[in-house]
Design a protein around this motif. Structure first.
Motif, PDB file in Angstrom:
ATOM      1  N   ILE A   1       0.815  -1.297  -0.158  1.00  0.00           N
ATOM      2  CA  ILE A   1       0.043  -0.128  -0.154  1.00  0.00           C
ATOM      3  C   ILE A   1       0.856   1.389  -0.025  1.00  0.00           C
ATOM      4  O   ILE A   1       0.239   2.439  -0.079  1.00  0.00           O
ATOM      5  N   LEU A   2       2.067   0.924  -0.062  1.00  0.00           N
ATOM      6  CA  LEU A   2       3.190   2.172  -0.035  1.00  0.00           C
ATOM      7  C   LEU A   2       3.791   2.250  -1.311  1.00  0.00           C
ATOM      8  O   LEU A   2       4.024   1.142  -1.998  1.00  0.00           O
ATOM      9  N   SER A   3       4.271   3.554  -1.619  1.00  0.00           N
ATOM     10  CA  SER A   3       4.973   3.452  -2.972  1.00  0.00           C
ATOM     11  C   SER A   3       6.129   4.635  -2.829  1.00  0.00           C
ATOM     12  O   SER A   3       6.216   5.067  -1.983  1.00  0.00           O
ATOM     13  N   GLY A   4       6.935   4.437  -3.890  1.00  0.00           N
ATOM     14  CA  GLY A   4       7.955   5.470  -4.027  1.00  0.00           C
ATOM     15  C   GLY A   4       7.894   6.430  -4.999  1.00  0.00           C
ATOM     16  O   GLY A   4       6.667   7.020  -5.157  1.00  0.00           O
ATOM     17  N   GLY A   5       8.821   6.893  -5.629  1.00  0.00           N
ATOM     18  CA  GLY A   5       8.606   8.219  -6.767  1.00  0.00           C
ATOM     19  C   GLY A   5       9.352   9.437  -6.038  1.00  0.00           C
ATOM     20  O   GLY A   5       9.564   9.568  -4.924  1.00  0.00           O
ATOM     21  N   SER A   6       9.032  10.300  -6.758  1.00  0.00           N
ATOM     22  CA  SER A   6       9.529  11.799  -6.526  1.00  0.00           C
ATOM     23  C   SER A   6       8.983  12.069  -5.162  1.00  0.00           C
ATOM     24  O   SER A   6       7.648  11.938  -5.085  1.00  0.00           O
ATOM     25  N   ILE A   7       9.610  12.958  -4.277  1.00  0.00           N
ATOM     26  CA  ILE A   7       9.040  13.413  -3.181  1.00  0.00           C
ATOM     27  C   ILE A   7       7.800  14.557  -3.733  1.00  0.00           C
ATOM     28  O   ILE A   7       8.373  15.446  -4.443  1.00  0.00           O
ATOM     29  N   PRO A   8       6.511  14.443  -3.469  1.00  0.00           N
ATOM     30  CA  PRO A   8       5.684  15.540  -3.752  1.00  0.00           C
ATOM     31  C   PRO A   8       5.750  16.731  -2.906  1.00  0.00           C
ATOM     32  O   PRO A   8       5.832  16.744  -1.569  1.00  0.00           O
ATOM     33  N   PHE A   9       5.796  18.065  -3.565  1.00  0.00           N
ATOM     34  CA  PHE A   9       5.892  19.410  -3.135  1.00  0.00           C
ATOM     35  C   PHE A   9       4.921  20.235  -3.526  1.00  0.00           C
ATOM     36  O   PHE A   9       4.264  20.109  -4.707  1.00  0.00           O
ATOM     37  N   SER A  10       4.209  20.983  -2.641  1.00  0.00           N
ATOM     38  CA  SER A  10       3.279  22.054  -3.185  1.00  0.00           C
ATOM     39  C   SER A  10       3.937  22.924  -4.141  1.00  0.00           C
ATOM     40  O   SER A  10       5.168  23.390  -3.861  1.00  0.00           O
ATOM     41  N   GLU A  11       3.078  23.227  -5.270  1.00  0.00           N
ATOM     42  CA  GLU A  11       3.578  24.032  -6.105  1.00  0.00           C
ATOM     43  C   GLU A  11       3.747  25.398  -5.402  1.00  0.00           C
ATOM     44  O   GLU A  11       3.222  25.976  -4.704  1.00  0.00           O
ATOM     45  N   GLY A  12       5.409  26.098  -5.826  1.00  0.00           N
ATOM     46  CA  GLY A  12       5.522  27.283  -5.182  1.00  0.00           C
ATOM     47  C   GLY A  12       6.186  27.096  -3.809  1.00  0.00           C
ATOM     48  O   GLY A  12       6.558  28.123  -3.341  1.00  0.00           O
ATOM     49  N   LEU A  13       6.324  26.094  -3.057  1.00  0.00           N
ATOM     50  CA  LEU A  13       6.829  25.958  -1.898  1.00  0.00           C
ATOM     51  C   LEU A  13       8.211  26.005  -2.034  1.00  0.00           C
ATOM     52  O   LEU A  13       9.076  26.681  -1.150  1.00  0.00           O
ATOM     53  N   LEU A  14       9.192  25.558  -2.776  1.00  0.00           N
ATOM     54  CA  LEU A  14      10.407  25.517  -3.154  1.00  0.00           C
ATOM     55  C   LEU A  14      10.626  26.909  -3.915  1.00  0.00           C
ATOM     56  O   LEU A  14      10.320  27.011  -5.173  1.00  0.00           O
ATOM     57  N   GLN A  15      11.343  27.776  -3.332  1.00  0.00           N
ATOM     58  CA  GLN A  15      11.532  29.309  -3.621  1.00  0.00           C
ATOM     59  C   GLN A  15      12.618  29.536  -4.742  1.00  0.00           C
ATOM     60  O   GLN A  15      12.607  30.549  -5.198  1.00  0.00           O
TER      61      GLN A  15
END
Length: 360
Positions: free
Chosen positions: A319-333
């Motif tokens: 039930i768990l998966s990998g992949g890129s870490i999801p970040f909210s749009e605009g969080l990384l400035q």
């Protein structure tokens, strides 16, 4: 497709908090479905605007449940589930407008796949041709990964496929199965309550299905003041606190001991990176509040963990998966922040691929 003369066994439950004209548009879309719904229920979380009165004057057959205060999304959804009189409940936020065939497509997929939860393709407004998500997955770091985000809707593939998670903006539920599983956890209040719900039901063996022919339009607008973030402006401190708090309690409640031990290097590194980011943004108090809340509620968390782990049927690897870490749009400035996040994501995802086999 023609509108059915006999209502289908579906109750629509809308969660509303100061929805304004969006609430009326949501109800109008439900009233225009190709299948007639048995009932439409609005659960109002203490709104101070006139949105509920406006809908009641336009749609007198709509049932209203006024909670009198903002009890949070999980509590409001539970109130709607308790009030519904149908086998299936279409849970929907007040800024979601369903295409006319959406409910019919969801119901067809629910029956065909014998699913507990069926979710639509959610397309963003005002763009109208950008997929927000096609269901979701449960990322091993304790966050939710959206499927096919930012994909042009007219180029997105048609599919009906099993998924491990779904955002709470809109989905069709088997009401009794969800009630038997404990409904939604009111301890979450806001953010990641849909992740917790997905992990719990999937751990019990319930199926989640995505149906691309069911399309829901998400009118993002400005969102909920003090909580929503639309990629620009100041990131709400309350959102940062709730997201960190709820991510941590999800990990502590749902991950088996072996999983916590095996993933501890990745989880610790991610938490250190989160703390460094909080220092950079001036959020150390929110980070500390999140951990303090966990300590103060350790009894609640321990009780939930015991109850959930006793009834688990599926392994974490399922039930768990990998992949890129999801970040909210605009969080990384900055470019540097995005580069660091990309490197961290690559490192942690590589670790996940190595150790996933140990979590069965």
């Amino acid at each position: 497709m023609n509108v059915s003369r006999e209502p289908v066994d579906v109750s629509a439950v809308i969660i509303n908090f100061n929805g304004g004209r969006k609430l009326l548009s949501c109800v109008d879309a439900l009233a225009g479905q190709t299948v007639a719904l048995r009932e439409i229920i609005i659960v109002d979380n203490g709104s101070t605007d006139d949105s509920l009165n406006t809908v009641e004057s336009r749609h007198p057959d709509v049932r209203s449940l006024r909670l009198g205060e903002n009890r949070g999304l999980p509590a409001a959804r539970n109130a709607g589930l308790a009030a519904a009189r149908s086998r299936y409940v279409l849970l929907i936020d007040n800024d979601i407008y369903l295409r006319p065939e959406c409910t019919e497509a969801l119901l067809r997929a629910q029956h065909a796949e014998q699913a507990t939860v069926t979710c639509p393709r959610i397309v963003l407004l005002p763009d109208g041709n950008l997929v927000q998500t096609d269901g979701a997955e449960n990322h091993f770091l304790g966050v939710m990964s959206l499927r096919h985000p930012a994909t042009p809707a007219d180029a997105a593939r048609e599919e009906r496929v099993e998924v491990n998670s779904a955002i709470g903006a809109c989905y069709l539920l088997d009401r009794q199965a969800v009630l038997d599983a404990g409904s939604f956890d009111a301890l979450y209040f806001f953010y990641l309550e849909d992740l917790e719900f997905s992990l719990r039901l999937r751990g019990l063996g319930h199926r989640f299905v995505f149906e691309s022919r069911a399309i829901a339009l998400h009118d993002r607008g400005s969102g909920t003041p003090g909580l929503s973030f639309r990629g620009t402006g100041d990131y709400p401190l309350r959102r940062a606190y709730l997201t960190m708090r709820n991510r941590l309690q999800t990990v502590f409640i749902h991950y088996r001991w072996r999983t916590l031990i095996v993933l501890s290097p990745a989880l610790l590194l991610y938490e250190l990176a989160s703390f460094a980011y909080c220092l950079r943004r001036g959020w150390p108090a929110e980070w500390a509040r999140a951990w303090s809340w966990l300590w103060c509620h350790r009894g609640d968390i321990t009780e939930r963990r015991r109850r959930i782990q006793r009834s688990r049927k599926l392994a974490d690897a399922d039930i768990l998966s990998g992949g890129s870490i999801p970040f909210s749009e605009g969080l990384l400035q900055s470019r540097l922040q995005r580069a660091f996040a990309g490197g961290l994501s690559t490192l942690l995802n590589g670790y996940w691929r190595l150790v996933k086999v140990l979590l069965r």
